[in-house]
Scaffold this motif. Structure first.
Motif, PDB file in Angstrom:
ATOM      1  N   SER A 219      34.987  53.872  21.787  1.00 32.79           N
ATOM      2  CA  SER A 219      35.347  52.385  21.882  1.00 32.79           C
ATOM      3  C   SER A 219      34.206  51.837  22.538  1.00 32.79           C
ATOM      4  O   SER A 219      33.622  52.330  23.399  1.00 32.79           O
ATOM      5  CB  SER A 219      36.742  52.240  22.426  1.00 32.79           C
ATOM      6  OG  SER A 219      37.644  52.897  21.926  1.00 32.79           O
ATOM      7  N   ARG A 220      34.076  50.577  22.119  1.00 35.18           N
ATOM      8  CA  ARG A 220      32.885  49.602  23.047  1.00 35.18           C
ATOM      9  C   ARG A 220      33.661  47.999  23.188  1.00 35.18           C
ATOM     10  O   ARG A 220      34.425  47.625  22.308  1.00 35.18           O
ATOM     11  CB  ARG A 220      31.933  49.291  21.776  1.00 35.18           C
ATOM     12  CG  ARG A 220      31.147  50.319  21.512  1.00 35.18           C
ATOM     13  CD  ARG A 220      29.724  50.034  20.499  1.00 35.18           C
ATOM     14  NE  ARG A 220      28.770  51.079  20.358  1.00 35.18           N
ATOM     15  CZ  ARG A 220      28.956  52.155  19.712  1.00 35.18           C
ATOM     16  NH1 ARG A 220      29.994  52.161  18.992  1.00 35.18           N
ATOM     17  NH2 ARG A 220      27.971  53.110  19.828  1.00 35.18           N
ATOM     18  N   HIS A 221      33.314  47.820  24.402  1.00 32.39           N
ATOM     19  CA  HIS A 221      33.456  46.285  24.797  1.00 32.39           C
ATOM     20  C   HIS A 221      32.178  45.576  24.881  1.00 32.39           C
ATOM     21  O   HIS A 221      31.228  46.080  25.318  1.00 32.39           O
ATOM     22  CB  HIS A 221      34.149  46.376  26.163  1.00 32.39           C
ATOM     23  CG  HIS A 221      35.639  47.289  26.055  1.00 32.39           C
ATOM     24  ND1 HIS A 221      36.727  46.746  26.163  1.00 32.39           N
ATOM     25  CD2 HIS A 221      35.738  48.738  26.531  1.00 32.39           C
ATOM     26  CE1 HIS A 221      37.588  47.765  26.025  1.00 32.39           C
ATOM     27  NE2 HIS A 221      36.934  48.773  26.540  1.00 32.39           N
ATOM     28  N   ALA A 222      32.083  44.524  24.300  1.00 31.02           N
ATOM     29  CA  ALA A 222      31.150  43.338  24.509  1.00 31.02           C
ATOM     30  C   ALA A 222      31.291  42.334  25.713  1.00 31.02           C
ATOM     31  O   ALA A 222      32.521  41.917  25.616  1.00 31.02           O
ATOM     32  CB  ALA A 222      30.655  42.842  23.152  1.00 31.02           C
ATOM     33  N   GLY A 223      30.571  41.677  26.571  1.00 31.11           N
ATOM     34  CA  GLY A 223      30.811  40.765  27.157  1.00 31.11           C
ATOM     35  C   GLY A 223      29.461  39.927  27.629  1.00 31.11           C
ATOM     36  O   GLY A 223      28.434  40.061  27.038  1.00 31.11           O
ATOM     37  N   ILE A 224      29.806  38.760  28.291  1.00 35.52           N
ATOM     38  CA  ILE A 224      28.759  37.633  28.546  1.00 35.52           C
ATOM     39  C   ILE A 224      28.911  37.787  30.195  1.00 35.52           C
ATOM     40  O   ILE A 224      29.693  38.100  30.837  1.00 35.52           O
ATOM     41  CB  ILE A 224      29.078  36.515  28.023  1.00 35.52           C
ATOM     42  CG1 ILE A 224      30.278  35.857  28.417  1.00 35.52           C
ATOM     43  CG2 ILE A 224      29.027  36.618  26.576  1.00 35.52           C
ATOM     44  CD1 ILE A 224      30.441  34.332  27.675  1.00 35.52           C
ATOM     45  N   LEU A 225      27.602  37.273  30.606  1.00 32.39           N
ATOM     46  CA  LEU A 225      27.565  37.314  31.840  1.00 32.39           C
ATOM     47  C   LEU A 225      26.508  36.238  32.719  1.00 32.39           C
ATOM     48  O   LEU A 225      25.273  36.027  31.998  1.00 32.39           O
ATOM     49  CB  LEU A 225      26.865  38.803  32.460  1.00 32.39           C
ATOM     50  CG  LEU A 225      26.260  38.791  33.943  1.00 32.39           C
ATOM     51  CD1 LEU A 225      27.381  38.603  35.037  1.00 32.39           C
ATOM     52  CD2 LEU A 225      25.467  40.217  34.063  1.00 32.39           C
ATOM     53  N   ALA A 226      27.139  35.544  33.864  1.00 30.31           N
ATOM     54  CA  ALA A 226      25.985  34.627  34.402  1.00 30.31           C
ATOM     55  C   ALA A 226      26.051  35.111  35.811  1.00 30.31           C
ATOM     56  O   ALA A 226      26.900  35.322  36.387  1.00 30.31           O
ATOM     57  CB  ALA A 226      26.312  33.139  34.030  1.00 30.31           C
ATOM     58  N   VAL A 227      24.727  35.004  36.216  1.00 32.46           N
ATOM     59  CA  VAL A 227      24.352  35.105  37.747  1.00 32.46           C
ATOM     60  C   VAL A 227      23.576  33.859  38.189  1.00 32.46           C
ATOM     61  O   VAL A 227      22.640  33.843  37.516  1.00 32.46           O
ATOM     62  CB  VAL A 227      23.825  36.367  38.035  1.00 32.46           C
ATOM     63  CG1 VAL A 227      23.492  36.354  39.613  1.00 32.46           C
ATOM     64  CG2 VAL A 227      24.693  37.626  37.472  1.00 32.46           C
ATOM     65  N   SER A 228      24.157  33.139  39.089  1.00 32.53           N
ATOM     66  CA  SER A 228      23.672  31.622  39.240  1.00 32.53           C
ATOM     67  C   SER A 228      23.242  31.522  40.703  1.00 32.53           C
ATOM     68  O   SER A 228      24.288  31.954  41.611  1.00 32.53           O
ATOM     69  CB  SER A 228      24.557  30.815  38.776  1.00 32.53           C
ATOM     70  OG  SER A 228      24.058  29.403  38.870  1.00 32.53           O
ATOM     71  N   ASP A 229      22.363  30.786  41.173  1.00 40.34           N
ATOM     72  CA  ASP A 229      22.400  30.322  42.324  1.00 40.34           C
ATOM     73  C   ASP A 229      23.028  28.804  42.473  1.00 40.34           C
ATOM     74  O   ASP A 229      23.616  28.405  41.537  1.00 40.34           O
ATOM     75  CB  ASP A 229      20.785  30.128  42.992  1.00 40.34           C
ATOM     76  CG  ASP A 229      19.778  29.078  42.278  1.00 40.34           C
ATOM     77  OD1 ASP A 229      20.578  28.285  41.659  1.00 40.34           O
ATOM     78  OD2 ASP A 229      18.750  29.056  42.540  1.00 40.34           O
ATOM     79  N   SER A 230      22.903  28.153  43.523  1.00 41.84           N
ATOM     80  CA  SER A 230      23.948  26.959  43.894  1.00 41.84           C
ATOM     81  C   SER A 230      23.294  25.822  43.041  1.00 41.84           C
ATOM     82  O   SER A 230      24.060  24.916  42.902  1.00 41.84           O
ATOM     83  CB  SER A 230      23.753  26.662  45.303  1.00 41.84           C
ATOM     84  OG  SER A 230      24.459  27.597  46.193  1.00 41.84           O
ATOM     85  N   ALA A 231      22.041  25.948  42.565  1.00 38.09           N
ATOM     86  CA  ALA A 231      21.378  24.822  41.750  1.00 38.09           C
ATOM     87  C   ALA A 231      21.753  25.135  40.477  1.00 38.09           C
ATOM     88  O   ALA A 231      21.235  24.100  39.597  1.00 38.09           O
ATOM     89  CB  ALA A 231      19.886  24.949  42.163  1.00 38.09           C
ATOM     90  N   GLY A 232      22.076  26.172  40.090  1.00 44.62           N
ATOM     91  CA  GLY A 232      22.303  26.533  38.640  1.00 44.62           C
ATOM     92  C   GLY A 232      21.325  27.116  37.906  1.00 44.62           C
ATOM     93  O   GLY A 232      21.255  27.264  36.675  1.00 44.62           O
ATOM     94  N   ARG A 233      20.420  27.676  38.627  1.00 40.59           N
ATOM     95  CA  ARG A 233      19.170  28.708  38.252  1.00 40.59           C
ATOM     96  C   ARG A 233      19.864  29.920  38.088  1.00 40.59           C
ATOM     97  O   ARG A 233      20.564  30.360  38.837  1.00 40.59           O
ATOM     98  CB  ARG A 233      18.398  28.741  39.079  1.00 40.59           C
ATOM     99  CG  ARG A 233      16.928  29.254  38.530  1.00 40.59           C
ATOM    100  CD  ARG A 233      15.695  29.243  39.511  1.00 40.59           C
ATOM    101  NE  ARG A 233      16.109  30.203  40.541  1.00 40.59           N
ATOM    102  CZ  ARG A 233      15.781  31.534  40.349  1.00 40.59           C
ATOM    103  NH1 ARG A 233      15.474  32.142  39.351  1.00 40.59           N
ATOM    104  NH2 ARG A 233      16.281  32.442  41.452  1.00 40.59           N
ATOM    105  N   LEU A 234      19.571  30.318  36.632  1.00 36.54           N
ATOM    106  CA  LEU A 234      20.418  31.501  36.420  1.00 36.54           C
ATOM    107  C   LEU A 234      19.344  32.851  36.565  1.00 36.54           C
ATOM    108  O   LEU A 234      18.327  32.819  35.838  1.00 36.54           O
ATOM    109  CB  LEU A 234      20.866  31.400  34.754  1.00 36.54           C
ATOM    110  CG  LEU A 234      21.831  30.454  34.575  1.00 36.54           C
ATOM    111  CD1 LEU A 234      22.126  30.341  33.022  1.00 36.54           C
ATOM    112  CD2 LEU A 234      23.227  30.858  35.151  1.00 36.54           C
ATOM    113  N   GLU A 235      19.757  33.453  37.375  1.00 40.77           N
ATOM    114  CA  GLU A 235      19.249  34.868  37.778  1.00 40.77           C
ATOM    115  C   GLU A 235      19.327  35.739  36.489  1.00 40.77           C
ATOM    116  O   GLU A 235      18.589  36.559  36.134  1.00 40.77           O
ATOM    117  CB  GLU A 235      19.727  35.451  38.948  1.00 40.77           C
ATOM    118  CG  GLU A 235      18.789  36.609  39.634  1.00 40.77           C
ATOM    119  CD  GLU A 235      17.687  35.999  40.461  1.00 40.77           C
ATOM    120  OE1 GLU A 235      16.625  36.708  40.308  1.00 40.77           O
ATOM    121  OE2 GLU A 235      17.763  35.046  41.016  1.00 40.77           O
TER     122      GLU A 235
END
Lengths: 342, 342
Positions: free
Chosen positions: B20-36
């Motif tokens: 089986s496979r699961h797919a997903g989305i991810l956001a890692v952000s700083d306080s200013a909204g800059r996405l790491e």
């Protein structure tokens, strides 16, 4: 999603938003392998898991074990079951073992708590813990042990791939799917027996053959009919209270044999149409595999609006929260529903 | 899968096959909204569900209710919990209610059986059924009732969107995510309060702000620190025996605040790095959201091999069957692991 390889989508909504999505593949085949529906990469190999229990039960009839031991319709039904571990399930599996001169201690499927809270509570109040008889596979394993006795084989180790019982089970799956299982991928199932990867389209064709008998020979065809009719006559034994397989077979009788498997696999036989079905939800979600199977039945089995309404309780299922407030639903995506209806 | 919109994949194997496979989305952000890290369509609106419980608990501190009632660290921790309904959880939620002059009958979250068999057995043996205090959200709801008392509001109906308590809760989520919630999609959560859809990247930024305090103002920043430190000091209260959130916060203390939500959502704060995390598994699978969060922590929190080994028990988790035989694993797909490590 949908992806190119898994085009059928089941949506889970909350209020106006689609909160989650499941993608899956589906093959609906006749006995010759002609695909009535082919959605996605149906040549992909999947583990049938418990969806193939009818096939795994064929040796129980074919070896003569079922007749020699005088197995009842209920016992034949539970030999192909993934049951809830309710009292009647435990009693029926134990009855099979006793006919073979055995008891629950011969089972090698492992212990499992019953599915339903009421049955868990009964054990807890009695100060008991579940046994292997409560395992959802105990009926299948009791059948394996009946076969072992019939073959005069040592019962210990009957779950191992090279035990005479598993060799019979594997040979049946291999023949029905035209797949040399010594060349395919093997895994260990939840109940410790081997499970072999089979292309989805061949799995669907195997179930079509089980429904029509075409190409099986008289003995295997008779065994398949007997097991199928047993499930239709005793659908409670195949799953249990509130379960999809039980509710559907209670409603449709011999017009539809349906069997769920772990990780989002579902198989079916529609004898009147001469069709077999196999589907797999990519992520293993049962809520989606049930919705897809119900939608397939709306197309191929339902005869009138009442039957379609019955099935739509599963293909478009209302979700409620802990205070019974309706919060959303599980449903086929519009384009998937349209594709299936086509 | 992977799809263009959900590129992170968690595989579930059985033997040599990816079953089986699961797919997903991810956001890692700083306080200013800059996405790491930005994996997939991170502008997609998701229901935060229980992952936002720290935000929902802010009014408990900000209104002065926590101080006025003398709430303990354990009580602040359970105010942001999805707990197992173990004895200590029930007692702690009840203690909060008593401080507000209430009892379990004021809860409007609905009843729920405890998560663990041992706790179910205890209730069954005593001939009891679960109450709303056993609901995994009872601590959060006890906090809501403390706020209602502090505000001098009628407690009945505190789960309704227009009740003063939910208005405070909604305002906090709206401010932290810069999302006007009266313009977004609302659903009803499992515990009957409203849940609002928020873009995933804004949710990640909100958690970064909660970690750094940047842009929050002194009172909200202090409240966030206090709730975060309470979870780190009493991690058992946030989830319970064997649970990801409890095990991770027990190991990492104030270095990582992590909180699971239903349907595959997971949020986190990594204060030392000034980052917030939000992720969503498309199909809602918790086994995949836990694996993804563990892998994110391997990159942003782990300092040495021992910490990475601890996390890999979740990012590459061994699956066993009912006889404790190893049958497969839950793991990030190789390209997803590589993408995250980059």
């Amino acid at each position: 999603m949908p992806t190119a390889s898994s085009p059928l989508v089941v949506e889970v909504t909350r209020g106006p938003l689609v909160e989650s999505r499941h993608a899956g593949i589906l093959a609906v085949s006749d006995s010759a392998g002609r695909l009535e529906v082919s959605a996605g990469d149906v040549g992909r190999a999947v583990f049938p898991r418990s969806s193939a229990k009818l096939i795994q039960a064929l040796p129980l009839v074919e070896t003569g074990a079922a007749d020699a031991l005088g197995l009842t319709v209920e016992e034949l039904a539970i030999a192909g079951a993934s049951h809830n571990g309710e009292e009647a399930h435990v009693a029926t599996a134990l009855s099979m073992l006793r006919k073979a001169g055995l008891d629950g201690s011969a089972l090698e499927c492992g212990c499992q708590w019953p599915e339903r809270g009421a049955d868990v509570a009964r054990l807890n109040r009695a100060g008991e813990v579940p046994t292997a008889l409560h395992n959802n596979c105990s009926g299948k394993h009791a059948g394996f042990l009946c076969v072992a006795c019939r073959l005069g084989a040592v019962t210990a180790g009957y779950v191992e791939p090279d035990h005479p019982v598993q060799r019979e089970v594997t040979a049946a799956l291999s023949a029905l799917t035209d797949t040399p299982l010594d060349e395919t991928v093997m895994g260990i199932d939840g109940c410790s027996i081997p499970t072999y990867a089979v292309p989805l389209d061949r799995l669907a064709r195997a179930f079509a053959r089980l429904g029509t008998g075409i190409g099986l020979g008289a003995a295997r065809s008779d065994a398949a009919v007997r097991l199928r009719k047993a499930a239709a006559a005793a659908p409670f034994m195949v799953a249990g209270t509130g379960r999809f397989c039980t509710e559907v077979m209670t409603r449709f009788g011999e017009r539809a044999y349906v069997k769920t498997g772990a990780e989002g696999v579902f198989c079916a036989i529609f004898p009147d149409a001469g069709l077999g079905v196999a589907l797999k939800v990519d992520d293993g979600g049962t809520r989606a595999s049930e919705a897809l199977m119900a939608a397939v039945m709306e197309r191929f089995v339902a005869r009138d609006d009442e039957e379609r309404a019955f099935l739509s309780r599963w293909s478009r299922r209302t979700l409620t929260n802990r205070r019974d407030i309706t919060v959303g639903e599980v449903r086929l995506a519009a384009d998937s529903r349209a594709a299936l209806a086509a």
